[in-house]
Scaffold this active site. Sequence first.
Site, PDB file in Angstrom:
ATOM      1  N   PHE A   1     -23.907  28.020 -15.364  1.00 38.65           N
ATOM      2  CA  PHE A   1     -24.299  26.569 -15.505  1.00 38.65           C
ATOM      3  C   PHE A   1     -23.786  25.518 -15.544  1.00 38.65           C
ATOM      4  O   PHE A   1     -22.743  25.290 -16.181  1.00 38.65           O
ATOM      5  CB  PHE A   1     -25.933  27.538 -16.560  1.00 38.65           C
ATOM      6  CG  PHE A   1     -25.400  26.893 -17.357  1.00 38.65           C
ATOM      7  CD1 PHE A   1     -25.113  26.081 -18.649  1.00 38.65           C
ATOM      8  CD2 PHE A   1     -25.125  28.027 -18.851  1.00 38.65           C
ATOM      9  CE1 PHE A   1     -25.493  26.202 -20.027  1.00 38.65           C
ATOM     10  CE2 PHE A   1     -25.138  28.702 -19.945  1.00 38.65           C
ATOM     11  CZ  PHE A   1     -25.503  27.166 -20.426  1.00 38.65           C
ATOM     12  N   CYS A   2     -25.155  24.361 -15.074  1.00 38.42           N
ATOM     13  CA  CYS A   2     -24.203  22.896 -16.048  1.00 38.42           C
ATOM     14  C   CYS A   2     -25.692  22.279 -15.526  1.00 38.42           C
ATOM     15  O   CYS A   2     -26.596  23.106 -16.482  1.00 38.42           O
ATOM     16  CB  CYS A   2     -23.767  21.896 -14.207  1.00 38.42           C
ATOM     17  SG  CYS A   2     -24.598  22.337 -12.642  1.00 38.42           S
ATOM     18  N   TRP A   3     -26.061  20.968 -15.868  1.00 32.64           N
ATOM     19  CA  TRP A   3     -26.896  20.245 -16.545  1.00 32.64           C
ATOM     20  C   TRP A   3     -27.977  20.686 -15.398  1.00 32.64           C
ATOM     21  O   TRP A   3     -29.224  21.063 -15.949  1.00 32.64           O
ATOM     22  CB  TRP A   3     -26.543  19.130 -15.916  1.00 32.64           C
ATOM     23  CG  TRP A   3     -27.692  17.857 -16.638  1.00 32.64           C
ATOM     24  CD1 TRP A   3     -28.246  16.897 -15.516  1.00 32.64           C
ATOM     25  CD2 TRP A   3     -28.549  17.878 -17.435  1.00 32.64           C
ATOM     26  NE1 TRP A   3     -29.210  16.376 -16.844  1.00 32.64           N
ATOM     27  CE2 TRP A   3     -29.486  17.366 -17.242  1.00 32.64           C
ATOM     28  CE3 TRP A   3     -28.914  18.454 -18.604  1.00 32.64           C
ATOM     29  CZ2 TRP A   3     -30.931  17.057 -18.403  1.00 32.64           C
ATOM     30  CZ3 TRP A   3     -29.994  18.525 -19.743  1.00 32.64           C
ATOM     31  CH2 TRP A   3     -30.768  17.859 -19.088  1.00 32.64           C
TER      32      TRP A   3
ATOM     33  N   GLY B   1     -26.165  21.880 -10.337  1.00 37.35           N
ATOM     34  CA  GLY B   1     -25.636  21.156  -9.037  1.00 37.35           C
ATOM     35  C   GLY B   1     -24.647  21.389  -8.913  1.00 37.35           C
ATOM     36  O   GLY B   1     -23.993  22.079  -8.377  1.00 37.35           O
TER      37      GLY B   1
ATOM     38  N   ILE C   1     -29.290  23.512 -16.939  1.00 38.60           N
ATOM     39  CA  ILE C   1     -29.750  23.540 -18.140  1.00 38.60           C
ATOM     40  C   ILE C   1     -30.894  23.212 -18.831  1.00 38.60           C
ATOM     41  O   ILE C   1     -31.412  23.309 -19.875  1.00 38.60           O
ATOM     42  CB  ILE C   1     -27.977  23.372 -19.834  1.00 38.60           C
ATOM     43  CG1 ILE C   1     -28.927  24.150 -21.106  1.00 38.60           C
ATOM     44  CG2 ILE C   1     -28.280  21.878 -19.904  1.00 38.60           C
ATOM     45  CD1 ILE C   1     -27.243  23.647 -22.084  1.00 38.60           C
TER      46      ILE C   1
END
Length: 343
Positions: free
Chosen positions: A93-95, A98, A122
């Site tokens: 996962f990233c922010w 994306g 996240i």
Amino acid sequence: MYRDITLNDLLEQKKREPHTTIDVRSPSEFKESTIPGSINIPVFTDEERAEIGTLYKQVSKDVATKRGLEIFSAKLPTFIEEFKHIDTSMTVFCWRGGMRSKTAATVLDLMGIHANRLSGGIRTYRQWIVKELESATFKPDLFVLNGYTGSGKTILLHKLAKDGYPVIDLENLAGHRGSIFGQIGLEPNNQKKFDSLLLHEIEKVNDRPFVFIEGESKRIGKVLVHPFLYDKKENGVQIFIHLPVEERVKIILDDYDPKTSPDKFIDAFKMIKKRIHVPIANEIEIALDENNFNEAVKLLLEHYYDPRYKYSTTNEQREKNKIIQANTIDDAYGQLIELIKTF
């Protein structure tokens, strides 16, 4: 091909089987807050992320994307190798779910390593945390450990946890001991990280009949304790630990180890110096300058912390108070175990 999964899917999978979540954001983003238990395998370092961000804002998206691919391509072997050591199913996962997590999941898939990607990143997890805490209820009764500064409350919590009793260590979750000296030797957490860790701990103990907790104020370092838990704490069984001042000085010196960072102690003392009677403040300052931490701590306890604590506890629900009068921390723990058998 990798699969996008929802947060609910991820949480259910983590309940069913060992599952690793990998935060592919930069180290500073990971440090600020992440999903508890996650590991950090960043697509970009902090410096690389800053460079790409500058290109995006000042030049163009295409130039920033091209530079990002150049940077990431150079580190692909090392990046892939880190994932090969993970022996469970995994989700990256990233922010916001994306490009970084998409790039990571795609590359892993090409190398025969399957990883899910968290839809919404996240940010979705943070929104869920806020919603859960807004509607949270804390079911267990609380045994609340109180006492003058240095009474070993955290030590007692650790002993209880080691012996299998349910515990929530708020200071540990906050990364702060609660006093003006409280962050020395620690890394204070922000509210986002505290909230995530707190909800994780609550889920572990919410079906227990009782939980031990320390008698903290509403603010611990940089974070605030949520009303549902703070109110429950205020109405719990209040246990007061009394130890001789010499024992408390020893506990504080063992915990803070001021000889390793004397300048930080002097800086912290300067923040409260004006609140202490001038002759005593001068004695403390001299003791600190001479690295006589035993004397400095003793004076701080007797002339600053203890009087403030007496004031703060005058309005407690005295009918619930339980007193433990002990000579050592081990003695206090033995009495504590005997006390809870009476409930």
